[in-house]
Scaffold this active site. Structure first.
Site, PDB file in Angstrom:
ATOM      1  N   CYS A 182      -7.335 -37.267 -89.616  1.00  0.00           N
ATOM      2  CA  CYS A 182      -8.181 -36.159 -89.077  1.00  0.00           C
ATOM      3  C   CYS A 182      -7.545 -35.547 -87.866  1.00  0.00           C
ATOM      4  CB  CYS A 182      -9.421 -36.747 -88.934  1.00  0.00           C
ATOM      5  SG  CYS A 182     -10.350 -37.246 -90.372  1.00  0.00           S
ATOM      6  N   CYS A 214       6.898 -30.743 -83.144  1.00  0.00           N
ATOM      7  CA  CYS A 214       5.440 -30.714 -83.924  1.00  0.00           C
ATOM      8  C   CYS A 214       4.361 -31.269 -82.755  1.00  0.00           C
ATOM      9  CB  CYS A 214       5.335 -31.150 -85.250  1.00  0.00           C
ATOM     10  SG  CYS A 214       5.259 -33.017 -85.047  1.00  0.00           S
TER      11      CYS A 214
END
Ligand SMILES: [Zn+2]
Length: 382
Positions: A188, A340
């Site tokens: 998540c 990232c």
């Protein structure tokens, strides 16, 4: 087991339900539940079970409350940020219902402690967010013959079931014999989740627990309930116990808990957590951005939405999802630092580009989150 006058008033809407009644409410009070995880799923599970008058509630969580948890982990409040989740959850439960006995297990559930902890409860509820703990929970429950009330969530979708081979149904391994390769299913934290989704799935889990406690209704044993919030649709899949299941099958090969990190392909924590040969630090990334003579380009492989939330000036956006089409825009002989959010996708991008013949690649350890922590706190963390 008796109910006090205060309890009779508190639970009156249960007591007038013929399916619950005084006998059912006493059974709820006599029931102990172990909630693994005090996060998104654990929040509604623990709060509703407490309100319903569960006798004893155990909480396993070693994490602390982070700002990014508050969007869905409603058992914690803004002032709880930084506190251990188990303690914050206990305080909320006490304010909902002081009759509930709360036991805290502020540890990471492991092969060493799981049987000792699970043994102390009647029902286990899985509110974990990772595969090693999910398989560990399953195996401990099968070995100790405890119902395992399962739920999982991702983005807009969730699923729930009750695994209880000793009551005639399958276990989690019957459904998912093999864990996905590490990194294949984003968490998540990487993929996002609608804040209300764990509320829906957690409430399904809490409902199943109360039904198991009072012994009424038809539980999700032998069924997997699938929910899609975007379409607002529930589907159901029939489940069957797998006679070849390694733990609940006819000839089980797993008779004690195993190494679940290894089973899920997660490398053991390095003794000396240095920098991987394919990685550089955010300090190296800063040097690359401020020293043009080094001729290093920094490529951000996150998605455009994320780039809009937070970015580092001087980086080039090329999302990982577009890399197979766009990599020809890059120069295979140029030196690139790939960045990232946390350093996982940049490593995937590195491995992909290396296969395409790129020679000079490094992945930025910790990504833009580490940049925000260590270089520039004005870059928001998300
Ligand atoms: Zn099984």
């Amino acid at each position: 087991m008796e109910l006090s006058n205060e309890e009779i008033r508190r639970y009156s809407r249960h007591l007038i339900l013929p399916e619950v009644g005084l006998a059912g409410q006493k059974r709820i009070k006599a029931t102990s539940v172990l909630c693994i995880g005090a996060g998104g799923l654990g929040s509604p599970i623990a709060m509703y079970l407490a309100a319903a008058g569960i006798g004893r509630l155990g909480l396993v969580d070693f994490d602390t409350v982070d700002f990014s948890n508050l969007q869905r982990q409603i058992i914690h409040g803004t002032e709880d940020v930084g506190r251990p989740k188990s303690e914050s959850a206990r305080d909320t439960i006490r304010s909902i219902n002081p009759n509930v006995e709360v036991t805290l297990h502020g540890v990471r559930l492991s092969s060493e402690n799981a049987l000792d902890i699970v043994r102390q409860y009647d029902i286990v509820v899985d509110g974990t967010d990772n595969f090693p703990t999910r398989y560990l929970t399953n195996d401990a429950c099968v070995l100790l013959k405890k119902p395992n009330v399962y739920g999982s969530i991702f983005r807009f979708e969730g699923q729930a079931s009750v695994f209880a081979p000793h009551l005639g149904g399958p276990c989690y391994r019957c459904l998912f014999p093999e864990p996905p390769p590490p990194g294949m299913v984003p968490s998540c934290a990487e993929g996002g989740v609608l804040g209300v989704l764990p509320g829906i799935i957690g409430c399904i889990q809490a409902t199943e627990i109360l039904k198991l406690a009072i012994g009424k209704g038809t539980t999700l044993i032998n069924r997997l309930s699938l929910f899609n919030a975007l379409d607002m649709k529930f589907r159901e899949v029939k489940l069957r116990r797998d006679p070849k299941c390694p733990i609940c099958g006819d000839h089980p090969t797993i008779k004690e808990l195993i190494d679940y990190d290894q089973f899920c392909g997660i490398p053991a924590e390095p003794v000396n957590p240095g920098v991987h040969p394919d990685e550089v630090t955010v300090q190296d990334m800063k040097k690359a951005l401020t020293t043009p003579s080094l001729n290093i380009k920094v490529v951000d492989v996150r998605e455009p939405d994320e780039f809009e939330i937070a970015r580092v000036t001087g980086t080039l956006l090329m999302p990982l999802s577009t890399l197979p089409q766009k990599f020809t825009d890059l120069d295979p002989n140029q030196q690139y630092y790939l960045s990232c959010k946390a350093g996982v996708r940049s490593m995937k991008a590195l491995l992909f580009l290396r296969e395409q013949g790129f020679k000079y690649l490094k992945s930025v350890k910790g990504g833009i989150s580490a940049w925000s922590d260590e270089i520039d706190p004005s870059v928001p963390k998300y």
